[in-house]
Design an enzyme around this catalytic site. Structure first.
Site, PDB file in Angstrom:
ATOM      1  N   SER A 275       9.909 -31.570 -65.568  1.00 12.46           N
ATOM      2  CA  SER A 275       9.094 -32.035 -64.390  1.00 12.46           C
ATOM      3  C   SER A 275       8.136 -30.982 -63.972  1.00 12.46           C
ATOM      4  O   SER A 275       8.281 -29.982 -63.908  1.00 12.46           O
ATOM      5  CB  SER A 275      10.147 -32.062 -63.162  1.00 12.46           C
ATOM      6  OG  SER A 275      11.035 -33.237 -63.314  1.00 12.46           O
TER       7      SER A 275
ATOM      8  N   ASP B  33       3.245 -37.729 -57.606  1.00 13.18           N
ATOM      9  CA  ASP B  33       4.359 -36.704 -57.566  1.00 13.18           C
ATOM     10  C   ASP B  33       3.883 -35.194 -57.825  1.00 13.18           C
ATOM     11  O   ASP B  33       4.036 -34.666 -59.285  1.00 13.18           O
ATOM     12  CB  ASP B  33       5.464 -37.075 -58.567  1.00 13.18           C
ATOM     13  CG  ASP B  33       6.710 -36.483 -58.303  1.00 13.18           C
ATOM     14  OD1 ASP B  33       6.698 -35.192 -57.685  1.00 13.18           O
ATOM     15  OD2 ASP B  33       7.742 -36.800 -58.824  1.00 13.18           O
TER      16      ASP B  33
ATOM     17  N   HIS C  98       8.230 -33.163 -56.114  1.00 15.67           N
ATOM     18  CA  HIS C  98       9.759 -32.890 -56.142  1.00 15.67           C
ATOM     19  C   HIS C  98      10.210 -31.563 -56.752  1.00 15.67           C
ATOM     20  O   HIS C  98      11.291 -31.145 -56.452  1.00 15.67           O
ATOM     21  CB  HIS C  98      10.381 -34.026 -57.000  1.00 15.67           C
ATOM     22  CG  HIS C  98      10.579 -33.965 -58.367  1.00 15.67           C
ATOM     23  ND1 HIS C  98       9.781 -34.731 -59.139  1.00 15.67           N
ATOM     24  CD2 HIS C  98      11.475 -33.510 -59.369  1.00 15.67           C
ATOM     25  CE1 HIS C  98      10.031 -34.573 -60.495  1.00 15.67           C
ATOM     26  NE2 HIS C  98      11.080 -33.747 -60.439  1.00 15.67           N
TER      27      HIS C  98
HETATM   28  N1  ARG Z   1      13.683 -38.439 -61.344  1.00 16.82           N
HETATM   29  C1  ARG Z   1      12.957 -37.450 -61.295  1.00 16.82           C
HETATM   30  C2  ARG Z   1      13.204 -36.229 -62.279  1.00 16.82           C
HETATM   31  O1  ARG Z   1      14.503 -35.857 -62.343  1.00 16.82           O
HETATM   32  C3  ARG Z   1      12.794 -36.851 -60.018  1.00 16.82           C
HETATM   33  C4  ARG Z   1      11.823 -37.869 -59.070  1.00 16.82           C
HETATM   34  C5  ARG Z   1      11.855 -37.219 -57.831  1.00 16.82           C
HETATM   35  N2  ARG Z   1      11.587 -38.406 -57.029  1.00 16.82           N
HETATM   36  C6  ARG Z   1      12.644 -39.031 -56.233  1.00 16.82           C
HETATM   37  N3  ARG Z   1      12.391 -40.333 -55.316  1.00 16.82           N
HETATM   38  N4  ARG Z   1      13.596 -38.578 -56.030  1.00 16.82           N
HETATM   39  O2  ARG Z   1      12.757 -35.449 -62.799  1.00 16.82           O
END
Ligand code: ARG
Length: 720
Positions: A655, A221, A86
């Site tokens: 992330s 991811d 992501h």
């Molecule tokens: N919630 C995660 C973050 O903000 C992002 C995950 C990305 N995946 C998704 N399905 N949008 O770090």
């Protein structure tokens, strides 16, 4: 009795910081020595200097701030970077077309030549941190309010300038503990970053928005990039002749696997937390701001989705925008739900009551909480309307574009004779036009635009409507807000030069005068919703007064907190500077009678598999290798671990951060938090807060067994 209660409450107030064990806390790398004994107790086997050393290579040299919004880690001596899927999403999507769809199909470069340059992407390495509090305080002594603010900016600029010793050296001074401490951070920035690989999106984003922010999770991811450098291994703009950067340090990778209790470090760039927010701030978020954000994002997402389902081209065009809006749409739903469930405002109110009593006799701090209460009262009545500016009025891409382009064109017209200036503006505008045109989608944009304006009519009392809005209502009124704003929307689309890209292109080519821009109805709308203008015209000084006073109160609140905790370990809020968080692999109980395991496996991936689904479909190669149980050197106990959880304290910006074991080896990439602790940016709850990571063995299996990219695997230092 009173005294006992008072003491008890006082202990409660500050106990979160004095009893900090591991998990909670995003620590400043330069000062990590203070946590060392604690880390050792929990399983850390290296030294504090191994983590951070400004004078010799250390682990910090393997960590990069990725694009300014994520974290990455160097994993080979040829500048290879691992980060999240992501985080690389935009780079992957913008390199995809319906014919060469690497977002859906995945991609691994077989050699350097196949790696894809990504315009605008950069990484930064931290060279050093330096406490400059004394210098800053000396310069601002005796100043308050706007004068202090101005002086601060001046000293920051002066310190940064001295520290920026080369063209690619970036330095900035950041404030910590609400301007009670100042630290200079010096970075080396690299601008030639290339995409090396990514799994198909139904691995990299497996579970989609349904599983986002939730555990148990089974998402791959990750994505792979590389830093390139010019001659002499120094930072350079993109050039085909650049070569892979030779890093000072890279992380070895352990495929021994994780188990409950294992020590873990997350090393990266957490963006923002608000752990010292008062109950007044929490109430404003749960009652006004968050529900408005969620509602407005919902409109945009539904509208985009409708068009994305109609064609692959539109889906590729909007995927990245959609993902980032959806990510924080769900975030704010979760944050509101958990702030309420965990009664965060209530426990803050208890802390604040104790603070009031403690502060009552201290001239500097007495009355602080009353003042917080007072300033929030001024903001509350305009909170919904204020949220509409960025989340609503600016939600159609043409609006922010019309503001920047329109203003640039006006100033260009005013400086017609300055050839250099004119050329510079034209370059910027042409670049802006192509970015704007690539994501323009007429049907979705029109729907969003009309719907949001109509919603405003019902959400904000008529007497508080801004003048320009009332004028639209009067001119286009049909009897109800929906059709009224539909009419206005149709009018704008037909009559503004700033909306349809072809029309905008022709308009730009006509070299329009300032007058022509000011007469454009789209520009007029955009100028009215320009945040600075909007706030000034409709709220007077309410917002700026609130912000100035809040900053002063926050500063004092933190000063008091630091005073109370002298000699104890206490960490500052995240502020996009490099931090270390340490903890352990740990399970949790989301509800009475249920405990979630620390790991998920490929079996769980297959259990969630829904053929043809947009979120839970799987690539054939994964299913094939699963059926053959072909896990290569990456499997364990007849299966393959996919994700795991630890109690490290992380937030957005982390992330892609490496999860590192006690020996300094990479065991996973942090990518998410869990639903039960969505309030975590405001209050860390030890019982619930977990960090979700993708197991490095799953990453390598995807690259090696599914992707066949031995060239990438061979670069790594794999420890078995
Ligand atoms: N919630 C995660 C973050 O903000 C992002 C995950 C990305 N995946 C998704 N399905 N949008 O770090």
């Amino acid at each position: 009795m009173k005294k006992i209660v008072y003491l008890l409450l006082l202990v409660m107030t500050f106990s979160f910081s004095s009893s900090v064990k591991a998990d909670e806390g995003m620590w400043i790398p330069m000062l990590i020595g203070k946590n060392y004994e604690q880390m050792k107790k929990q399983g850390f086997k290296l030294t504090a200097k191994d983590l951070y050393n400004a004078n010799a290579s250390s682990m910090k040299d393997a960590i990069v701030h990725f694009g300014g919004f994520c974290t990455g880690e160097i994993v080979s001596d040829k500048g290879l970077i691992f980060t999240n899927h992501h985080c690389g999403y935009d780079a992957i999507a913008s390199n995809s077309t319906a014919q060469n769809n690497i977002l859906d199909n995945g991609f691994y470069a077989k050699n350097y030549g196949e790696e894809k340059p990504v315009e605008g992407l950069f990484v930064r390495f931290l060279l050093k941190m330096e406490d400059v509090t004394e210098q800053v305080n000396a310069a601002t002594k005796g100043l308050t309010g706007a004068a202090k603010e101005a002086k601060l900016n001046e000293v920051f600029a002066a310190i940064s300038k001295t520290a920026s010793t080369g063209p690619n050296i970036e330095a900035n001074v950041k404030d910590f503990f609400k301007a009670n401490q100042f630290i200079l951070c010096v970075y080396e920035r690299f601008d030639d970053i290339r995409l090396v690989g990514a799994p198909p999106q139904n691995i990299g984003k497996f579970g989609g928005d349904t599983d986002n922010w939730e555990w148990p999770r089974q998402t791959g991811d990750f994505s792979v990039f590389r830093v390139y450098a010019g001659k002499g291994n120094v930072s350079a703009k993109y050039n085909v002749n650049n070569t892979p950067y030779k890093p000072k340090k890279f992380l070895p990778v352990s495929i021994k696997g994780v188990k409950k209790g294992d020590f873990s470090i997350v090393y990266g760039y957490p963006g923002r937390t608000d752990r010292y927010l008062t109950s007044y701030g929490v109430d404003l978020a749960t009652e006004k701001v968050n529900p408005t954000i969620v509602k407005l994002r919902d409109i945009r997402l539904k509208s985009w989705k409708e068009d994305m389902n109609k064609s692959v081209d539109t889906r590729l065009k909007l995927s990245s925008k959609y993902a980032s809006i959806a990510n924080y749409w769900k975030y704010f739903i979760g944050q509101t739900e958990q702030l309420k469930r965990l009664k965060v405002a209530e426990s803050k109110r208890n802390e604040e009551k104790a603070f009031r009593e403690w502060a009552a006799e201290k001239t500097e701090f007495a009355g602080l909480m009353d003042q917080y209460e007072e300033i929030y009262k001024t903001l509350e009545p305009i909170a919904v309307q204020r949220t509409y500016i960025n989340e609503g009025f600016l939600a159609s891409a043409w609006v922010p574009n019309a503001i920047t382009m329109g203003n640039a064109l006006i100033s260009k017209d005013q400086k017609r004779t300055d050839a250099a200036y004119v050329q510079q503006v034209e370059e910027r505008i042409n670049k802006g036009l192509s970015t704007y045109a690539t994501t323009y989608t007429e049907a979705a944009d029109k729907r969003t635009f009309a719907k949001i304006l109509a919603e405003f009519y019902n959400d904000v009392p008529v007497k508080s409507h801004p003048k320009f809005y009332t004028a639209i209502v009067e001119k286009y009124w049909t009897g109800n807000p929906e059709t009224t704003f539909q009419k206005y929307t149709d009018y704008l689309w037909e009559n503004s030069n700033f909306i349809r890209p072809e029309k905008l292109k022709a308009f730009l080519a006509s070299n329009p005068s300032a007058k022509a821009i000011e007469n454009d109805p789209g520009y007029q709308y955009a100028a009215n919703v320009n945040p600075t203008t909007y706030v000034k015209n409709n709220f007077g000084t309410i917002v700026s007064d609130f912000e100035t006073r809040k900053a002063e109160l926050d500063h004092l609140y933190l000063k008091a907190t630091l005073e109370k905790n002298k000699g104890k370990l206490i960490y500052p809020d995240a502020n996009s500077t490099m931090r270390i968080s340490y903890g352990n692999v740990q399970d949790y109980s989301p509800k009475d009678g249920i405990t979630y395991n620390v790991t998920t496996t490929i079996d769980g991936v297959m259990q969630k598999y829904i053929p043809g689904d947009s979120e839970f479909d799987l690539p054939a190669s994964l299913i094939e290798n699963y059926n053959k149980r072909n896990f290569g050197q990456y499997g364990n106990d007849g299966t393959l671990t996919v994700n795991f959880i630890t109690n490290n304290d992380i937030t957005g910006g982390n992330s892609g951060s490496p999860v590192i074991n006690g020996k300094g080896e990479l065991i996973g990439l942090a990518f998410d938090g869990n639903w039960e602790a969505m309030s975590g940016d405001i209050a860390f709850d030890k019982k619930f807060k977990r960090n979700i990571s993708v197991d490095i063995r799953y990453v390598l299996w995807c690259i090696d067994v599914l992707g066949g990219a031995k060239n990438i695997i061979n670069e790594l230092d794999i420890r078995k």
